[in-house]
Motif scaffolding. Structure first.
Motif, PDB file in Angstrom:
ATOM      1  N   ARG A 197       0.855  -1.192   0.000  1.00 27.84           N
ATOM      2  CA  ARG A 197       0.000   0.000   0.000  1.00 27.84           C
ATOM      3  C   ARG A 197       0.885   1.234   0.000  1.00 27.84           C
ATOM      4  O   ARG A 197       1.819   1.333   0.792  1.00 27.84           O
ATOM      5  CB  ARG A 197      -0.909   0.010   1.224  1.00 27.84           C
ATOM      6  CG  ARG A 197      -1.849  -1.167   1.295  1.00 27.84           C
ATOM      7  CD  ARG A 197      -2.600  -1.175   2.625  1.00 27.84           C
ATOM      8  NE  ARG A 197      -3.402   0.019   2.803  1.00 27.84           N
ATOM      9  CZ  ARG A 197      -3.866   0.436   3.977  1.00 27.84           C
ATOM     10  NH1 ARG A 197      -3.570  -0.225   5.086  1.00 27.84           N
ATOM     11  NH2 ARG A 197      -4.597   1.539   4.058  1.00 27.84           N
ATOM     12  N   LEU A 198       0.582   2.175  -0.894  1.00 23.39           N
ATOM     13  CA  LEU A 198       1.375   3.392  -1.033  1.00 23.39           C
ATOM     14  C   LEU A 198       0.459   4.607  -0.944  1.00 23.39           C
ATOM     15  O   LEU A 198      -0.599   4.647  -1.590  1.00 23.39           O
ATOM     16  CB  LEU A 198       2.121   3.427  -2.370  1.00 23.39           C
ATOM     17  CG  LEU A 198       3.257   2.435  -2.604  1.00 23.39           C
ATOM     18  CD1 LEU A 198       2.744   1.043  -2.921  1.00 23.39           C
ATOM     19  CD2 LEU A 198       4.163   2.913  -3.723  1.00 23.39           C
ATOM     20  N   GLU A 209      -4.948   6.155  -2.429  1.00 24.37           N
ATOM     21  CA  GLU A 209      -4.032   5.053  -2.169  1.00 24.37           C
ATOM     22  C   GLU A 209      -3.772   4.258  -3.444  1.00 24.37           C
ATOM     23  O   GLU A 209      -4.693   4.010  -4.234  1.00 24.37           O
ATOM     24  CB  GLU A 209      -4.613   4.138  -1.098  1.00 24.37           C
ATOM     25  CG  GLU A 209      -3.739   2.956  -0.752  1.00 24.37           C
ATOM     26  CD  GLU A 209      -4.195   2.239   0.511  1.00 24.37           C
ATOM     27  OE1 GLU A 209      -4.129   2.871   1.579  1.00 24.37           O
ATOM     28  OE2 GLU A 209      -4.627   1.077   0.417  1.00 24.37           O
ATOM     29  N   VAL A 210      -2.540   3.855  -3.624  1.00 23.03           N
ATOM     30  CA  VAL A 210      -2.163   2.932  -4.691  1.00 23.03           C
ATOM     31  C   VAL A 210      -1.858   1.594  -4.044  1.00 23.03           C
ATOM     32  O   VAL A 210      -1.062   1.524  -3.099  1.00 23.03           O
ATOM     33  CB  VAL A 210      -0.931   3.444  -5.460  1.00 23.03           C
ATOM     34  CG1 VAL A 210      -0.464   2.407  -6.476  1.00 23.03           C
ATOM     35  CG2 VAL A 210      -1.236   4.771  -6.140  1.00 23.03           C
ATOM     36  N   LEU A 255       7.340  12.335  -1.606  1.00 23.15           N
ATOM     37  CA  LEU A 255       7.315  11.499  -0.413  1.00 23.15           C
ATOM     38  C   LEU A 255       6.190  10.481  -0.485  1.00 23.15           C
ATOM     39  O   LEU A 255       5.034  10.831  -0.744  1.00 23.15           O
ATOM     40  CB  LEU A 255       7.141  12.351   0.846  1.00 23.15           C
ATOM     41  CG  LEU A 255       8.308  13.232   1.275  1.00 23.15           C
ATOM     42  CD1 LEU A 255       7.958  13.952   2.577  1.00 23.15           C
ATOM     43  CD2 LEU A 255       9.581  12.424   1.450  1.00 23.15           C
ATOM     44  N   VAL A 256       6.535   9.218  -0.226  1.00 26.93           N
ATOM     45  CA  VAL A 256       5.567   8.122  -0.282  1.00 26.93           C
ATOM     46  C   VAL A 256       5.692   7.294   0.993  1.00 26.93           C
ATOM     47  O   VAL A 256       6.802   6.974   1.433  1.00 26.93           O
ATOM     48  CB  VAL A 256       5.816   7.211  -1.509  1.00 26.93           C
ATOM     49  CG1 VAL A 256       4.879   6.014  -1.508  1.00 26.93           C
ATOM     50  CG2 VAL A 256       5.652   8.008  -2.796  1.00 26.93           C
ATOM     51  N   PHE A 286       5.041   3.315   8.916  1.00 27.14           N
ATOM     52  CA  PHE A 286       5.233   3.026   7.499  1.00 27.14           C
ATOM     53  C   PHE A 286       6.621   3.503   7.110  1.00 27.14           C
ATOM     54  O   PHE A 286       7.195   4.398   7.751  1.00 27.14           O
ATOM     55  CB  PHE A 286       4.168   3.709   6.631  1.00 27.14           C
ATOM     56  CG  PHE A 286       3.772   5.098   7.071  1.00 27.14           C
ATOM     57  CD1 PHE A 286       4.586   6.197   6.820  1.00 27.14           C
ATOM     58  CD2 PHE A 286       2.582   5.311   7.752  1.00 27.14           C
ATOM     59  CE1 PHE A 286       4.234   7.471   7.225  1.00 27.14           C
ATOM     60  CE2 PHE A 286       2.211   6.585   8.173  1.00 27.14           C
ATOM     61  CZ  PHE A 286       3.037   7.667   7.900  1.00 27.14           C
ATOM     62  N   LEU A 287       7.175   2.881   6.072  1.00 28.76           N
ATOM     63  CA  LEU A 287       8.431   3.373   5.519  1.00 28.76           C
ATOM     64  C   LEU A 287       8.170   4.659   4.755  1.00 28.76           C
ATOM     65  O   LEU A 287       7.138   4.801   4.075  1.00 28.76           O
ATOM     66  CB  LEU A 287       9.049   2.339   4.581  1.00 28.76           C
ATOM     67  CG  LEU A 287       9.586   1.055   5.220  1.00 28.76           C
ATOM     68  CD1 LEU A 287      10.097   0.114   4.137  1.00 28.76           C
ATOM     69  CD2 LEU A 287      10.676   1.348   6.236  1.00 28.76           C
TER      70      LEU A 287
END
Length: 376
Positions: free
Chosen positions: A58-59, A79-80, A185-186, A287-288
């Motif tokens: 999830r991105l 969201e992607v 930024l993701v 999240f990263l």
């Protein structure tokens, strides 16, 4: 450890256990983002992925907040998703299994486990198969530190059960096509979910060691001392925690972050009048964080974006998490000294089989991996 065996359900259903997640710009293809999800601790050479699971990345686009905390980012609603699913293994060989990777934007790519799929111009390419576990840490020394209240790292340290394998999924995607041309930024989260009409989240992972080092120890938490909290946490939406258990997560993090901070004999992080540790809100945004506009770097990128924001500075690297980055030294130094004193090292500086800069990056599997102890 990292996220290996991160709760009772992961121990009971190891096929759904996410051991690690990595996200970094492609070392060789500018404009591409690499996503890695490793699963099944102690995988054997002939193991297969589950045809009953969705392996999901999830991105979401992030916007940095001014002021440095307690939360560092605003999270976009759009969201992607990148879903990887597998057919039932066939009888042609030990790795014979077909799969499909699909994005929420309708792009898909079929592949065969163990083979590299996707060409140089495709918006997606994927690899899935057994690989050498790239995570390195002296896990017994970390557990001894928690048990004794004293830093117990030797120099050098030892990688726990070095040579173990994992089932790895590597997806490389074109950022402009699949995420957005104006995105920098993701935030990245990986999940395993049941496959079918009802998708139940089994596990989710963002940053390493949030669950096993910051949420698992119970003895310091005076509010929920008897609560195994990790399965509850695994079921949460990592981008938007529900209100029901936030109090339990906060109490556990406050207690355990204070424990780690005190190991050098002094408190380097602030605690407000309510008892909230300065890192609590940052860690709950689990999240990263990757800057997809910056180039790949091998080391020193993990948590660099977050740390720069906390210091009121501009970040310098792509952030995220690269396969060869010594994230555990970064984490131990962050927790124990806030970066204000000497670096805290677990004595392990790299994997015995480092990752490469060529797709699919992870090293070939160990044909004779170690057998885990019976109590794991």
């Amino acid at each position: 450890m990292s996220d290996h065996i991160s709760g009772p359900r992961a121990l009971a259903e190891p096929i759904a256990d996410i051991t690690d997640v990595y996200a970094f710009p492609s070392p060789q293809r500018p404009g591409r983002l690499v996503l890695v999800m490793n699963t099944l601790p102690f995988a054997q050479p002939g193991d297969h992925f589950s045809d009953g699971l969705i392996y999901r990345f999830r991105l979401r686009q992030l916007t940095a907040r001014a002021g440095g905390g307690p939360r560092l980012f605003d999270i976009a609603e759009r969201e992607v998703t990148v879903d990887v699913v597998f057919d039932e293994p066939d009888a042609e060989g030990p790795h014979a299994q077909d799969g499909v990777v699909r994005t929420s934007g309708g792009v898909s790519q079929s592949f065969r486990a163990g083979e590299r799929s996707g060409g140089s111009t495709d918006p997606l390419r994927v690899f899935a198969g057994v690989r050498w576990d790239p995570f390195f840490m002296d896990a017994p020394a970390a557990l001894k530190t928690i048990a004794t209240g004293e830093l117990s790292f030797a120099q050098p340290g030892t990688i726990f059960l070095d040579g173990k394998n994992v089932l790895s999924i590597v997806v490389e995607l074109d950022v402009a096509t699949l995420v957005g041309a104006d995105v920098a930024l993701v935030g990245v989260i990986a999940e395993t979910l049941t496959r079918g009409r009802l998708n139940v989240r089994i596990e989710r992972v963002g940053r390493p060691e949030v669950k096993n080092l910051m949420l698992a120890p119970k003895q310091f938490d005076q509010v929920n001392r008897d609560l195994e909290i990790r399965d509850l946490y695994n079921m949460e939406d990592g981008f938007h925690l529900a209100e029901g258990y936030k109090g339990a997560y906060r109490a556990r993090l406050d207690a355990n972050l204070a424990f780690w901070d005190g190991l050098d004999g002094k408190a380097d992080w602030s605690v407000d009048e309510s008892g909230a540790h300065a890192l609590r809100g940052v860690m709950l945004d689990d999240f990263l964080v990757v800057d997809v506009s910056k180039p790949y770097a091998e080391r020193g990128t993990f948590f660099e974006i977050e740390r720069a924001l906390m210091n009121g500075e501009a970040h310098r690297t792509c952030g995220g998490r690269a396969l060869n980055d010594d994230v555990m030294d970064t984490i131990f130094t962050l927790l124990v000294t806030a970066g204000l004193g000497p670096a805290i090292s677990d004595g392990v500086d790299g994997a015995s089989m480092p990752a490469s800069t060529s797709f699919p990056y992870l090293a070939d599997p160990n044909p004779e991996p170690p057998v885990p102890p019976a109590h794991i």
